[in-house]
Design an enzyme around this catalytic site. Sequence first.
Site, PDB file in Angstrom:
ATOM      1  N   GLU A 184       0.734  -1.237   0.052  1.00  0.00           N
ATOM      2  CA  GLU A 184      -0.003   0.168   0.079  1.00  0.00           C
ATOM      3  C   GLU A 184       0.973   1.292  -0.009  1.00  0.00           C
ATOM      4  O   GLU A 184       0.399   2.059   0.166  1.00  0.00           O
ATOM      5  CB  GLU A 184      -0.897  -0.213   1.087  1.00  0.00           C
ATOM      6  N   HIS A 258      -4.978   2.305   7.033  1.00  0.00           N
ATOM      7  CA  HIS A 258      -3.411   2.500   6.798  1.00  0.00           C
ATOM      8  C   HIS A 258      -2.642   2.632   8.091  1.00  0.00           C
ATOM      9  O   HIS A 258      -3.244   3.471   9.150  1.00  0.00           O
ATOM     10  CB  HIS A 258      -3.180   3.422   5.487  1.00  0.00           C
ATOM     11  N   CYS A 376      -2.269  12.024   3.416  1.00  0.00           N
ATOM     12  CA  CYS A 376      -2.555  11.013   2.203  1.00  0.00           C
ATOM     13  C   CYS A 376      -2.082  11.760   1.180  1.00  0.00           C
ATOM     14  O   CYS A 376      -1.750  11.066   0.103  1.00  0.00           O
ATOM     15  CB  CYS A 376      -4.009  10.650   2.473  1.00  0.00           C
TER      16      CYS A 376
END
Length: 442
Positions: A184, A258, A376
């Site tokens: 990821e 995450h 992000c």
Amino acid sequence: MVTPWETLTGMAQREWNFDGLVGPTHNYAGLSPGNLASAANDGNPSNPRDAALQGLDKMRFVAGLGAGQAVLPPHPRPALRALRELGYVGTDEQVLARVATEDEHLLRLCSSAAAMWAANAATCAPSSDTADGRMHLTVANLQAMFHRVLEADTTTAVLRSIFSDARRFAVHAPLPGGGHFADEGAANHIRLAVEGRPAMHLFAWGRSTWHAVKGPERFPARQTLEASHALARLHQLHPDACLFPQQAPAGIDGGAFHTDVLAVGNDGFLMLHQEAFVGLEPLLETLRQRLGDAFRWAMATPRELPISEAVFGYPFNSQVLTLQDGTMCIVAPIESRQRPRPRAFLERVVAEDNPVTQVHYLDVRQSMNNGGGPACLRQRIRLTEEERAAELESWIRKHYRDRLVMKDLADPLLARESMTALDELTGILKLGSVYDFQQTAG
């Protein structure tokens, strides 16, 4: 204290924030199980213009603090190539009309603008940390979700174009193996460094392909342990510089899909929630031993900051930046100020004995509605000035001939080559359309 311009080797190095520019198809399609904001806003109207402008405002603010700032382009969406590979034929209009009629969910998947979250683009190790002295980037395969798998090819092409000098940079292809090596990107990676000590890399993971481990029960874990080990090998990091903490299952089930939803690190400072990792105390003790007394951390307990408040306020999905005077600041989403508990936690962090002296709140609401805060939206890449200048060197090697005689001046191709080179250069230097050949004819 290490600043963005210093490393253990003494070579000048600066951190650059490569932000993903929000694309024109920014929407709320509810495509990510475990992402509570995404699910809550499924089907709501989005505002792509505001989303892109909010992203630009954040970039300007970060640059104004003295941090390095760059931008990554949006990906082409809808992903028409993917639709054609899935059997849809005809003109673009015919393809879109047919998929909208036959499989509206597939259209949502292929129209996702999720590449705006550049933290998922890749994982980076600066040249100061690697055995071969090159900066390493591994493009994330994002195998956990179809709409994100589509990003890997474009991300690889973009990063290899930016970091094209193979003598200084290694841009690795996404990990093979499908879900077995699901990766990821930097959203599950934290680098910590203090002056005089080797940097430490935390490669977090939520599940293992080969080993039986207790995982989350409500939502899927995305990153695999095997992928995290592969990243450390590819980046040629010393084994003693790598730690592999498991994401706490309770954190994932609470909406922390995450690591960067519950933990963020910068230089020698770590800010985290107690439910970020399994075995938290041994992890902190190892970091204390490896990084020494200069290592600082701030931790929120579930009583002080319930996971639900951490997820909806996103105080850990902030950018923590080292300023030129050596102090740090936090760039948090405005939701962290509006919710009392996240705000109180961040105020406590500023008041304590650590490098953080200020917190700024920015409006990135359009991104937040899909589960993406300030952290992000950016990929952190540390570069020496020589590595930064290599972009121009690569441009010269790409566009300049290695031999020129007088008769070549009459070659129309030379003129075309020169204009192509200058057009690309204005993009590298962010000059805009300054040349007459770039202007639209009136």
